[in-house]
Design a protein around this motif. Structure first.
Motif, PDB file in Angstrom:
ATOM      1  N   GLY A   1      32.229  43.744  86.208  1.00 37.35           N
ATOM      2  CA  GLY A   1      33.501  43.425  86.837  1.00 37.35           C
ATOM      3  C   GLY A   1      34.680  43.933  86.039  1.00 37.35           C
ATOM      4  N   PRO A   2      35.873  43.571  86.439  1.00 39.16           N
ATOM      5  CA  PRO A   2      37.056  44.035  85.717  1.00 39.16           C
ATOM      6  C   PRO A   2      36.992  43.623  84.244  1.00 39.16           C
ATOM      7  CG  PRO A   2      37.678  42.974  87.774  1.00 39.16           C
ATOM      8  CD  PRO A   2      36.210  42.724  87.584  1.00 39.16           C
ATOM      9  N   LEU A   3      37.294  44.587  83.370  1.00 35.36           N
ATOM     10  CA  LEU A   3      37.251  44.353  81.926  1.00 35.36           C
ATOM     11  C   LEU A   3      38.461  44.989  81.268  1.00 35.36           C
ATOM     12  CD1 LEU A   3      33.526  45.348  81.175  1.00 35.36           C
ATOM     13  CD2 LEU A   3      34.441  43.027  81.275  1.00 35.36           C
ATOM     14  N   GLY A   4      38.812  44.465  80.119  1.00 35.96           N
ATOM     15  CA  GLY A   4      39.823  45.092  79.287  1.00 35.96           C
ATOM     16  C   GLY A   4      39.206  46.238  78.503  1.00 35.96           C
ATOM     17  N   VAL A   5      40.058  47.052  77.926  1.00 37.00           N
ATOM     18  CA  VAL A   5      39.584  48.206  77.160  1.00 37.00           C
ATOM     19  C   VAL A   5      38.695  47.752  76.003  1.00 37.00           C
ATOM     20  CG1 VAL A   5      40.285  50.173  75.741  1.00 37.00           C
ATOM     21  CG2 VAL A   5      41.575  49.615  77.808  1.00 37.00           C
ATOM     22  N   LYS A   6      39.060  46.678  75.324  1.00 36.90           N
ATOM     23  CA  LYS A   6      38.257  46.199  74.195  1.00 36.90           C
ATOM     24  C   LYS A   6      36.846  45.809  74.649  1.00 36.90           C
ATOM     25  CE  LYS A   6      38.050  42.904  70.384  1.00 36.90           C
ATOM     26  NZ  LYS A   6      36.676  43.218  70.222  1.00 36.90           N
ATOM     27  N   GLU A   7      36.760  45.119  75.788  1.00 35.68           N
ATOM     28  CA  GLU A   7      35.437  44.717  76.289  1.00 35.68           C
ATOM     29  C   GLU A   7      34.603  45.935  76.669  1.00 35.68           C
ATOM     30  OE1 GLU A   7      38.121  41.251  76.763  1.00 35.68           O
ATOM     31  OE2 GLU A   7      38.287  43.305  77.472  1.00 35.68           O
TER      32      GLU A   7
ATOM     33  N   LEU B   1      39.580  56.862  89.791  1.00 37.90           N
ATOM     34  CA  LEU B   1      38.311  56.138  89.833  1.00 37.90           C
ATOM     35  C   LEU B   1      38.440  54.718  89.300  1.00 37.90           C
ATOM     36  CD1 LEU B   1      35.939  59.013  88.678  1.00 37.90           C
ATOM     37  CD2 LEU B   1      36.553  58.342  91.001  1.00 37.90           C
ATOM     38  N   VAL B   2      39.416  54.486  88.432  1.00 37.77           N
ATOM     39  CA  VAL B   2      39.711  53.142  87.928  1.00 37.77           C
ATOM     40  C   VAL B   2      41.222  52.932  87.988  1.00 37.77           C
ATOM     41  CG1 VAL B   2      37.685  53.062  86.401  1.00 37.77           C
ATOM     42  CG2 VAL B   2      39.878  53.786  85.491  1.00 37.77           C
ATOM     43  N   ARG B   3      41.605  51.665  88.045  1.00 39.72           N
ATOM     44  CA  ARG B   3      43.027  51.319  88.028  1.00 39.72           C
ATOM     45  C   ARG B   3      43.230  50.129  87.102  1.00 39.72           C
ATOM     46  NH1 ARG B   3      41.031  48.828  92.404  1.00 39.72           N
ATOM     47  NH2 ARG B   3      41.594  46.647  92.697  1.00 39.72           N
ATOM     48  N   ARG B   4      44.417  50.033  86.571  1.00 41.68           N
ATOM     49  CA  ARG B   4      44.783  48.915  85.702  1.00 41.68           C
ATOM     50  C   ARG B   4      45.525  47.863  86.516  1.00 41.68           C
ATOM     51  NH1 ARG B   4      44.967  50.317  79.957  1.00 41.68           N
ATOM     52  NH2 ARG B   4      44.236  52.449  79.786  1.00 41.68           N
ATOM     53  N   GLU B   5      45.206  46.604  86.217  1.00 40.54           N
ATOM     54  CA  GLU B   5      45.916  45.482  86.820  1.00 40.54           C
ATOM     55  C   GLU B   5      46.100  44.428  85.749  1.00 40.54           C
ATOM     56  OE1 GLU B   5      44.096  43.833  90.316  1.00 40.54           O
ATOM     57  OE2 GLU B   5      44.015  45.774  91.336  1.00 40.54           O
ATOM     58  N   GLY B   6      47.153  43.657  85.887  1.00 38.89           N
ATOM     59  CA  GLY B   6      47.382  42.559  84.961  1.00 38.89           C
ATOM     60  C   GLY B   6      46.256  41.542  85.044  1.00 38.89           C
TER      61      GLY B   6
ATOM     62  N   GLY C   1      48.923  37.096  81.044  1.00 35.30           N
ATOM     63  CA  GLY C   1      49.920  38.027  81.557  1.00 35.30           C
ATOM     64  C   GLY C   1      50.176  39.228  80.669  1.00 35.30           C
ATOM     65  N   ARG C   2      49.790  39.152  79.394  1.00 36.77           N
ATOM     66  CA  ARG C   2      50.000  40.275  78.473  1.00 36.77           C
ATOM     67  C   ARG C   2      48.873  41.291  78.544  1.00 36.77           C
ATOM     68  NH1 ARG C   2      49.768  36.801  73.345  1.00 36.77           N
ATOM     69  NH2 ARG C   2      48.133  36.014  74.689  1.00 36.77           N
ATOM     70  N   ALA C   3      47.719  40.875  79.054  1.00 34.51           N
ATOM     71  CA  ALA C   3      46.531  41.732  79.047  1.00 34.51           C
ATOM     72  C   ALA C   3      46.400  42.512  80.355  1.00 34.51           C
ATOM     73  CB  ALA C   3      45.282  40.885  78.828  1.00 34.51           C
TER      74      ALA C   3
END
Length: 176
Positions: free
Chosen positions: A74-80, A104-109, A114-116
């Motif tokens: 599922g959605p993950l942060g860059v660190k994960e 192919l990927v998008r960033r969402e808050g 709220g900072r991630a």
């Protein structure tokens, strides 16, 4: 775990040390050979070309791995993502950028923080991942076309058991 460090055993469950060389006909040698085959196959230029061809775009192996990690977890942060791939966060960021540029990927808050920012597969990312998966599935179908269905089931059950035991070892040691 690096090869130069001794194998850390779980008391009563795993051997105290791993042998340097497995006998050619041992189950350990077979597992080792299988893992080597699976990890080496995607490093060949011909295989990478087939994957890129199926995706309809140039995709380095790392990009394919990211698509599959995001699909599975599922959605993950860059660190994960970096942790799951075993790379530095800066490396993962560089590998993610072309996926974003290709849509192919998008960033969402992150709704929890709220900072991630979390990375999500787009519909195009899901489609690309599925095209690549279909190539793998066709390869598997060719490999075991003449296998008895019971043998295929048994292999699946044994690989699942192996994966689960290996994951237990990683979890117990804190390998993440």
């Amino acid at each position: 775990m690096p090869a130069d460090r001794p194998f850390e055993a779980l008391p009563g469950r795993f051997p105290e040390s791993a042998p340097e060389n497995f006998p050619e006909d041992s189950a350990e040698a077979m597992v080792s050979a299988f893992i080597t085959l699976v990890t080496d196959v995607d490093r060949t230029p011909a295989y990478r070309a087939r994957m890129e061809g199926s995706a309809g775009r140039p995709l380095p192996r790392s990009a394919i791995s990211i698509l599959f990690v995001l699909y599975r977890h599922g959605p993950l942060g860059v660190k994960e993502i970096a942790d799951r791939l075993g790379v530095e966060q800066s490396t993962a960021s560089r590998q993610i950028r072309p996926l974003e540029e290709q849509g192919l990927v998008r960033r969402e808050g992150d709704p929890r923080d709220g900072r991630a920012v979390l990375l999500h597969l787009t519909d195009e990312g899901l489609e690309t991942r599925e095209l690549i998966r279909q190539v793998w599935l066709r390869d598997i179908a060719v490999v075991w076309a003449d296998w008895d269905p019971g043998d295929r089931e048994q292999l699946g059950a044994l690989l699942t058991r192996f994966r689960d035991s290996y994951q237990q070892l990683r979890d117990t040691r804190g390998d993440r």
